[in-house]
Design a protein around this motif. Structure first.
Motif, PDB file in Angstrom:
ATOM      1  N   PRO A  69       0.828  -1.212   0.000  1.00 12.63           N
ATOM      2  CA  PRO A  69       0.000   0.000   0.000  1.00 12.63           C
ATOM      3  C   PRO A  69       0.859   1.258   0.000  1.00 12.63           C
ATOM      4  O   PRO A  69       2.000   1.259   0.472  1.00 12.63           O
ATOM      5  CB  PRO A  69      -0.799  -0.126   1.304  1.00 12.63           C
ATOM      6  CG  PRO A  69       0.060  -0.968   2.183  1.00 12.63           C
ATOM      7  CD  PRO A  69       0.781  -1.928   1.280  1.00 12.63           C
ATOM      8  N   HIS A  70       0.291   2.326  -0.542  1.00  7.31           N
ATOM      9  CA  HIS A  70       0.985   3.605  -0.601  1.00  7.31           C
ATOM     10  C   HIS A  70      -0.014   4.714  -0.324  1.00  7.31           C
ATOM     11  O   HIS A  70      -1.227   4.511  -0.409  1.00  7.31           O
ATOM     12  CB  HIS A  70       1.621   3.826  -1.980  1.00  7.31           C
ATOM     13  CG  HIS A  70       2.620   2.777  -2.361  1.00  7.31           C
ATOM     14  ND1 HIS A  70       3.860   2.674  -1.787  1.00  7.31           N
ATOM     15  CD2 HIS A  70       2.547   1.760  -3.249  1.00  7.31           C
ATOM     16  CE1 HIS A  70       4.514   1.654  -2.310  1.00  7.31           C
ATOM     17  NE2 HIS A  70       3.739   1.076  -3.201  1.00  7.31           N
ATOM     18  N   CYS A 104       4.946   9.547  -0.436  1.00  4.04           N
ATOM     19  CA  CYS A 104       4.205   8.463   0.197  1.00  4.04           C
ATOM     20  C   CYS A 104       4.554   8.467   1.678  1.00  4.04           C
ATOM     21  O   CYS A 104       5.730   8.469   2.046  1.00  4.04           O
ATOM     22  CB  CYS A 104       4.574   7.123  -0.449  1.00  4.04           C
ATOM     23  SG  CYS A 104       3.937   5.691   0.443  1.00  4.04           S
ATOM     24  N   ILE A 106       4.149   6.209   3.796  1.00  5.13           N
ATOM     25  CA  ILE A 106       4.691   4.924   4.250  1.00  5.13           C
ATOM     26  C   ILE A 106       6.146   4.786   3.815  1.00  5.13           C
ATOM     27  O   ILE A 106       6.976   4.216   4.527  1.00  5.13           O
ATOM     28  CB  ILE A 106       3.842   3.766   3.691  1.00  5.13           C
ATOM     29  CG1 ILE A 106       2.373   3.956   4.075  1.00  5.13           C
ATOM     30  CG2 ILE A 106       4.357   2.416   4.189  1.00  5.13           C
ATOM     31  CD1 ILE A 106       1.420   3.000   3.392  1.00  5.13           C
ATOM     32  N   HIS A 107       6.436   5.314   2.640  1.00  7.87           N
ATOM     33  CA  HIS A 107       7.785   5.218   2.097  1.00  7.87           C
ATOM     34  C   HIS A 107       8.232   6.626   1.704  1.00  7.87           C
ATOM     35  O   HIS A 107       8.035   7.048   0.557  1.00  7.87           O
ATOM     36  CB  HIS A 107       7.817   4.298   0.874  1.00  7.87           C
ATOM     37  CG  HIS A 107       7.076   3.001   1.076  1.00  7.87           C
ATOM     38  ND1 HIS A 107       5.792   2.799   0.608  1.00  7.87           N
ATOM     39  CD2 HIS A 107       7.438   1.866   1.704  1.00  7.87           C
ATOM     40  CE1 HIS A 107       5.397   1.574   0.943  1.00  7.87           C
ATOM     41  NE2 HIS A 107       6.368   0.989   1.604  1.00  7.87           N
ATOM     42  N   MET A 110       9.649   7.837  -1.573  1.00  2.48           N
ATOM     43  CA  MET A 110       8.835   7.918  -2.779  1.00  2.48           C
ATOM     44  C   MET A 110       8.323   9.355  -2.912  1.00  2.48           C
ATOM     45  O   MET A 110       7.564   9.813  -2.065  1.00  2.48           O
ATOM     46  CB  MET A 110       7.645   6.963  -2.706  1.00  2.48           C
ATOM     47  CG  MET A 110       8.007   5.495  -2.726  1.00  2.48           C
ATOM     48  SD  MET A 110       6.549   4.434  -2.495  1.00  2.48           S
ATOM     49  CE  MET A 110       5.540   4.925  -3.885  1.00  2.48           C
TER      50      MET A 110
HETATM   51 CU   LIG Z   1       4.610   3.888  -0.491  1.00  2.61          CU
END
Ligand SMILES: [Cu+2]
Length: 118
Positions: A69-70, A104, A106-107, A110
């Motif tokens: 997921p993003h 993103c 979560i990341h 990104m």
């Molecule tokens: Cu992500």
């Protein structure tokens, strides 16, 4: 002796020369309306294209093609998505010219940019 000869009637198949008329049925369904839609694909932990230029009023749709997921979150908080699962989408319409950096959550590595020109 009378030889009855079985006459094999060769049914001559007249090869119908089907002229290949080029029908105008173009299979490519070009739904790309030049007006106000653009797409970003998320895959391999990256936005593609990472930088995109659109006109004012363009709805940009992100599609996550990855199992992870993003989110699509503006650096300035002007817009954000929830977690977008695989095959999920998030859309946002840009009505104000400017440069919108996003990432993103979560990341954080990104990142992407939407440049909106009026
Ligand atoms: Cu992500």
């Amino acid at each position: 002796m009378v030889w009855k000869r079985t006459v094999l009637a060769l049914s001559v198949l007249s090869l119908l020369a089907v002229s290949c008329t080029t029908t105008d049925g173009e299979p490519s369904d070009s739904n790309t309306s030049s007006s106000s839609a653009s797409n970003v694909t998320i895959d391999n932990f990256a936005f593609g294209p990472s930088s995109l230029e659109v006109g004012v009023g363009t709805e940009v749709t992100w599609t996550n093609e990855q199992g992870s997921p993003h989110t699509i979150t503006a650096d300035d908080g002007s817009f954000t998505s929830d977690n977008v699962a695989k095959d999920g989408t998030f859309s946002f319409t840009f009505v104000t010219p400017g440069t919108y950096a996003y990432h993103c959550e979560i990341h954080p590595n990104m990142t992407g940019t939407i440049t909106v020109s009026g």
